[in-house]
Design a protein around this motif. Structure first.
Motif, PDB file in Angstrom:
ATOM      1  N   SER A   1      -3.993  -1.785  -7.743  1.00 30.44           N
ATOM      2  CA  SER A   1      -3.450  -0.767  -6.848  1.00 30.44           C
ATOM      3  C   SER A   1      -2.166  -1.255  -6.188  1.00 30.44           C
ATOM      4  O   SER A   1      -2.112  -2.377  -5.668  1.00 30.44           O
ATOM      5  N   ASN A   2      -1.155  -0.399  -6.177  1.00 33.21           N
ATOM      6  CA  ASN A   2       0.100  -0.759  -5.523  1.00 33.21           C
ATOM      7  C   ASN A   2       0.018  -0.646  -4.005  1.00 33.21           C
ATOM      8  O   ASN A   2       0.938  -1.083  -3.314  1.00 33.21           O
ATOM      9  N   VAL A   3      -1.053  -0.081  -3.483  1.00 33.99           N
ATOM     10  CA  VAL A   3      -1.240   0.051  -2.039  1.00 33.99           C
ATOM     11  C   VAL A   3      -2.288  -0.928  -1.534  1.00 33.99           C
ATOM     12  O   VAL A   3      -2.041  -1.711  -0.616  1.00 33.99           O
ATOM     13  N   LEU A   4      -3.457  -0.897  -2.117  1.00 33.12           N
ATOM     14  CA  LEU A   4      -4.583  -1.703  -1.653  1.00 33.12           C
ATOM     15  C   LEU A   4      -4.608  -3.098  -2.259  1.00 33.12           C
ATOM     16  O   LEU A   4      -5.299  -3.977  -1.745  1.00 33.12           O
TER      17      LEU A   4
ATOM     18  N   VAL B   1      -0.415  -7.886  -2.691  1.00 33.70           N
ATOM     19  CA  VAL B   1       0.018  -6.695  -1.966  1.00 33.70           C
ATOM     20  C   VAL B   1      -0.879  -6.537  -0.747  1.00 33.70           C
ATOM     21  O   VAL B   1      -2.108  -6.587  -0.879  1.00 33.70           O
ATOM     22  N   VAL B   2      -0.282  -6.349   0.433  1.00 27.21           N
ATOM     23  CA  VAL B   2      -1.062  -6.104   1.643  1.00 27.21           C
ATOM     24  C   VAL B   2      -0.444  -4.926   2.382  1.00 27.21           C
ATOM     25  O   VAL B   2       0.687  -5.008   2.871  1.00 27.21           O
ATOM     26  N   SER B   3      -1.182  -3.825   2.460  1.00 30.83           N
ATOM     27  CA  SER B   3      -0.765  -2.667   3.247  1.00 30.83           C
ATOM     28  C   SER B   3      -1.479  -2.705   4.590  1.00 30.83           C
ATOM     29  O   SER B   3      -2.659  -3.054   4.662  1.00 30.83           O
ATOM     30  N   PHE B   4      -0.758  -2.299   5.638  1.00 31.07           N
ATOM     31  CA  PHE B   4      -1.335  -2.404   6.971  1.00 31.07           C
ATOM     32  C   PHE B   4      -0.666  -1.407   7.909  1.00 31.07           C
ATOM     33  O   PHE B   4       0.398  -0.850   7.621  1.00 31.07           O
TER      34      PHE B   4
ATOM     35  N   ALA C   1      12.275  -7.734   4.539  1.00 30.72           N
ATOM     36  CA  ALA C   1      12.250  -6.487   3.769  1.00 30.72           C
ATOM     37  C   ALA C   1      10.826  -6.181   3.364  1.00 30.72           C
ATOM     38  O   ALA C   1      10.225  -6.908   2.570  1.00 30.72           O
ATOM     39  N   ILE C   2      10.264  -5.120   3.958  1.00 36.23           N
ATOM     40  CA  ILE C   2       8.957  -4.614   3.535  1.00 36.23           C
ATOM     41  C   ILE C   2       9.120  -3.144   3.176  1.00 36.23           C
ATOM     42  O   ILE C   2      10.142  -2.520   3.463  1.00 36.23           O
ATOM     43  N   ARG C   3       8.109  -2.558   2.571  1.00 32.94           N
ATOM     44  CA  ARG C   3       8.118  -1.139   2.243  1.00 32.94           C
ATOM     45  C   ARG C   3       7.323  -0.373   3.295  1.00 32.94           C
ATOM     46  O   ARG C   3       6.301  -0.871   3.784  1.00 32.94           O
TER      47      ARG C   3
ATOM     48  N   ALA D   1       1.273   7.206   6.282  1.00 32.28           N
ATOM     49  CA  ALA D   1       2.041   6.110   5.689  1.00 32.28           C
ATOM     50  C   ALA D   1       1.450   4.787   6.154  1.00 32.28           C
ATOM     51  O   ALA D   1       0.698   4.723   7.130  1.00 32.28           O
ATOM     52  N   THR D   2       1.812   3.720   5.445  1.00 34.05           N
ATOM     53  CA  THR D   2       1.499   2.362   5.877  1.00 34.05           C
ATOM     54  C   THR D   2       2.734   1.495   5.699  1.00 34.05           C
ATOM     55  O   THR D   2       3.683   1.865   5.010  1.00 34.05           O
ATOM     56  N   ALA D   3       2.705   0.339   6.320  1.00 34.04           N
ATOM     57  CA  ALA D   3       3.646  -0.725   5.988  1.00 34.04           C
ATOM     58  C   ALA D   3       3.033  -1.549   4.863  1.00 34.04           C
ATOM     59  O   ALA D   3       1.805  -1.648   4.755  1.00 34.04           O
ATOM     60  N   ARG D   4       3.890  -2.131   4.024  1.00 28.69           N
ATOM     61  CA  ARG D   4       3.367  -2.905   2.894  1.00 28.69           C
ATOM     62  C   ARG D   4       4.234  -4.128   2.650  1.00 28.69           C
ATOM     63  O   ARG D   4       5.445  -4.019   2.484  1.00 28.69           O
ATOM     64  N   ALA D   5       3.590  -5.277   2.638  1.00 26.32           N
ATOM     65  CA  ALA D   5       4.246  -6.522   2.235  1.00 26.32           C
ATOM     66  C   ALA D   5       3.706  -6.933   0.877  1.00 26.32           C
ATOM     67  O   ALA D   5       2.495  -6.853   0.634  1.00 26.32           O
TER      68      ALA D   5
END
Length: 419
Positions: A183-186, A345-348, A369-371, A388-392
């Motif tokens: 997963s590109n998010v989780l 990948v870490v979304s938070f 730079a994060i998404r 939305a979330t922040a993602r590193a």
């Protein structure tokens, strides 16, 4: 054309690897760049940049047509890159590697070509709730036009697939199952080998979205026994504008062309045409030659590092990130909390700070730079109850010290917003 950069093959430190990436030496807003958005697009090593530069300087010409020397060199460079990719994923034959623009186009190719020929009204397509839009929208379009129906594998609270529901959906005899390997998010790494075997036992064709996994995990398409695998060059140290569709040969042979025009034809008359052999049947027009050369160089670079090393490094950096991020007050992490179950990948979310505000503070004050956003996964955001979330996200060049800068920036954001 000869490969212009020889990559060392002994184990290397991350600090030394970073020296291969020119962009990592720059500053943004007066701070050293801390690039934590590799899940969106990775940075490029000199080996890739110089390989493409050498091609344009010495061997650029159109391919498969000219009988002069540099055209033959360009053709050789393109097909050598295809062979490298085939070897990288352990495809049985290089003709099973189709060059596309990206993962999105690869999935669309399957949906339009294989899907139009095989999916009929009432057929079932099984997807999952965690899919990227690129592995949702093409199947939605196919279902709308064919009358097929879509069903989805839901998630557990930990961000894992509910495999018991998957098993029950397979009992309904789907025509196709399509799911991400990571997963590109989780960051969740799915058990795709087992899921593919279950799909085949139910008579379904299985497509794997490997956009996030191909750059980070060892990928063996024969071991997985996948019918189709799709991934992008720009997420795995290669250039933008080139992707890969791998398919089993018998499926590719039976599929009609996706696009029509030069290079995908064997013969053309005014009222009919016949098609070229694989892989060129699916590569209409002049291909992305320089980009293929760059992708071949990226594959060489990753192969020299070793994909087992890549995975080991990312497990280490992800474990460190999970540990450090959980020290930040009011920070919520989404997805599995152990590095064994997730990729880099870490979304938070942080308190009630909007992810875009958070990303802006990190960029302007810390050079990080994060998404921030829905990450092209709006149904997953809805499942999480978020907009939305922040993602590193991390890669072969990520250092623990960069995680520390991220954590420092997050604590500063709490101070700014006084939460």
């Amino acid at each position: 054309m000869q490969d212009v950069v020889e990559v060392r093959r002994e184990p290397r430190s991350v600090e030394e690897i970073r020296g291969d990436f020119p962009i990592l030496s720059r500053q943004v807003h007066g701070k050293p760049l801390v690039y934590l958005d590799s899940a969106a697009s990775s940075q490029k090593p000199l080996a890739v940049i110089e390989a493409m530069n050498a091609y344009y300087r010495s061997s650029h010409a159109n391919v498969h047509r000219g009988v002069y020397e540099i055209s033959e060199e360009a053709t050789e460079a393109l097909e050598r890159a295809r062979t490298k990719v085939a070897r990288f994923i352990n495809a049985r034959q290089s003709k099973q590697v189709i060059f596309t623009r990206n993962t999105t186009e690869s999935i669309n190719l399957v949906a339009y070509s294989w899907g139009w020929a095989n999916v009929k009204a009432g057929d079932l397509i099984v997807l999952t709730t965690m899919e990227h839009h690129s592995n949702l929208v093409p199947w939605q379009l196919l279902a709308q036009r064919s009358g097929a129906r879509l069903e989805f594998v839901p998630l557990t609270p930990e961000g894992l697939l509910q495999l018991d529901v998957y098993a029950r959906l397979l009992e309904q005899g789907p025509k196709l199952v399509a799911f991400t390997q990571m997963s590109n998010v989780l960051g969740t790494i799915n058990p795709v080998k087992e899921m593919i075997a279950q799909a085949h036992a139910a008579g379904a064709v299985a497509l794997v979205d490997a956009a996030q996994s191909a750059p980070h995990l060892p990928l063996d398409v024969q071991e997985l026994d996948a019918d189709f695998v799709c991934f992008s060059g720009h997420k795995m140290l290669g250039p933008t504008g080139i992707g890969v569709l791998y398919g089993k040969r018998e499926l590719l042979e039976a599929m009609p062309p996706f696009l029509g025009g030069g290079d995908m034809i064997r013969s053309v008359s005014l009222r009919s045409s016949t098609w070229n052999d694989l892989p060129w049947k699916f590569e209409a027009g002049t291909p992305a030659i320089a980009e293929a050369v760059g992708l071949g160089a990226a594959v060489d670079y990753l192969s020299a590092l070793g994909m087992d090393w890549v995975r080991q490094h990312e497990r280490s950096i992800t474990a460190y990130a999970l540990e450090r991020l959980q020290t930040v007050p009011q920070l919520q992490i989404y997805g599995p909390l152990t590095e064994e179950l997730r990729g880099g990948v870490v979304s938070f979310s942080l308190a009630d700070i909007h992810p875009h505000d958070l990303a802006s503070i990190l960029d302007q004050e810390f050079g990080v730079a994060i998404r921030a956003g829905h990450h092209c996964a709006q149904p997953l955001m809805e499942h999480l109850g978020l907009v939305a979330t922040a993602r590193a996200s991390f890669y072969v060049y990520t250092l623990p010290e960069e995680i520390d800068v991220l954590v420092q920036g997050l604590r500063r954001a709490l101070e700014i917003f006084q939460v």
